[in-house]
Design a protein around this motif. Sequence first.
Motif, PDB file in Angstrom:
ATOM      1  N   LEU A 135       0.800  -1.214   0.000  1.00 10.26           N
ATOM      2  CA  LEU A 135       0.000   0.000   0.000  1.00 10.26           C
ATOM      3  C   LEU A 135       0.839   1.272   0.000  1.00 10.26           C
ATOM      4  O   LEU A 135       0.454   2.257  -0.631  1.00 10.26           O
ATOM      5  CB  LEU A 135      -0.940  -0.012   1.216  1.00 10.26           C
ATOM      6  N   GLN A 136       1.981   1.282   0.693  1.00 11.64           N
ATOM      7  CA  GLN A 136       2.813   2.487   0.680  1.00 11.64           C
ATOM      8  C   GLN A 136       3.605   2.625  -0.617  1.00 11.64           C
ATOM      9  O   GLN A 136       3.745   3.725  -1.153  1.00 11.64           O
ATOM     10  CB  GLN A 136       3.802   2.492   1.860  1.00 11.64           C
ATOM     11  N   GLU A 137       4.109   1.505  -1.138  1.00  8.07           N
ATOM     12  CA  GLU A 137       4.966   1.556  -2.321  1.00  8.07           C
ATOM     13  C   GLU A 137       4.192   1.602  -3.632  1.00  8.07           C
ATOM     14  O   GLU A 137       4.754   1.903  -4.685  1.00  8.07           O
ATOM     15  CB  GLU A 137       5.918   0.345  -2.340  1.00  8.07           C
ATOM     16  N   GLY A 138       2.900   1.260  -3.609  1.00  5.72           N
ATOM     17  CA  GLY A 138       2.119   1.251  -4.840  1.00  5.72           C
ATOM     18  C   GLY A 138       2.464   0.089  -5.756  1.00  5.72           C
ATOM     19  O   GLY A 138       2.344   0.187  -6.976  1.00  5.72           O
ATOM     20  N   ILE A 139       2.873  -1.045  -5.164  1.00  6.30           N
ATOM     21  CA  ILE A 139       3.257  -2.228  -5.939  1.00  6.30           C
ATOM     22  C   ILE A 139       2.146  -3.271  -5.837  1.00  6.30           C
ATOM     23  O   ILE A 139       1.594  -3.494  -4.754  1.00  6.30           O
ATOM     24  CB  ILE A 139       4.587  -2.825  -5.423  1.00  6.30           C
ATOM     25  N   SER A 140       1.820  -3.915  -6.953  1.00  2.00           N
ATOM     26  CA  SER A 140       0.816  -4.975  -6.963  1.00  2.00           C
ATOM     27  C   SER A 140       1.281  -6.111  -7.864  1.00  2.00           C
ATOM     28  O   SER A 140       1.884  -5.866  -8.917  1.00  2.00           O
ATOM     29  CB  SER A 140      -0.533  -4.444  -7.469  1.00  2.00           C
TER      30      SER A 140
END
Length: 339
Positions: A135-140
């Motif tokens: 959620l903080q890094e914006g990685i999925s």
Amino acid sequence: MIRKGLRSIAAAVAWLAAGAALANQYNLPEPQSIIAREIYDLHTLIMWIIVVIFVVVFGAMTWEIIKHRKSVGHEAEQFHENTTIEIVWTVIPFLILIGMAYPATKTVLAMKDTSNPDITIKATGYQRKRGYDYLQEGISFYSSLATPREQIEGAAPKGEHYLLEVDNAVVVPVGKKVRIITTANDVIHAWWVPALGIKQDAIPGFVRDTWFKADNPGTYRGQCAELCGKDHGFMPIVVEAVTPEKYAAWVAGQKTRMAATAVDAEKPWTLDDLKAHGAKVYASNCVACHQATGMGMPKVFPALSGSKVVNGPKDAQVQLVLNGRSGTAMAPFKHLSDV
């Protein structure tokens, strides 16, 4: 005589070593986080309390049965309405329970304290795969079983990490508090990594959370701990704990990958564009069962090539892909985007 004594000592050492090996084999895995260590210590404490109670109670029973049996002329004592004895056998169990409840409550409260995390990861359970969002890094990304189909069907020797390997592992830095938010898309799943002392059910429509902090770099493996349907055993979890420097490099690499593969849903898509993108989606989601040729596996996975569904109305195919087919291995793929 000395030689005989040395042999006895060697035998005793070998016996102790074998006992230690068995204890490690059937005990909890070596803890690799603060919470796992507290769980391990609590387990050991309770086990020793149980052992002491067992020895005292059954030792006293055995002594009384042998020494005070009727055949030697012993007559039973009468303890009716003996206040002292009643107080003793009430107070002692109460103190034992308090001695067990305090450390257990302390550990449970620590397990539930998810405040002030350094990293928050949302883990969404799907049948036969998981989705992860940093959620903080914006990685999925999605994580699926990486064990080759040949090993599962017995056509090839089983690998070292059979059914415990994935294509995309969860990467976290050591020494950082990682909060895991769990939910599910279809049925109840679970996120369980024993060495890290973490286990939390993932329930559709609900959000649950837990946390861990890895002590040392390494690869830690877990599984789904709920019976989530067919191929329940094909949903492993792999957590790779790395140094903060390696984690930062991994985050940068993931952001670069996501930027390169980003899909613009607003652009006008031609048929050729859709075919090219569909080939990538097929290769990352469908190929494991239906094979690269689309011919599937007879009696197990139906062929898509020449299929009436594939060649029929597109709405029916879209609904089948999104919702799956009950009673078969075809799981729902609702995580796919509109494109």
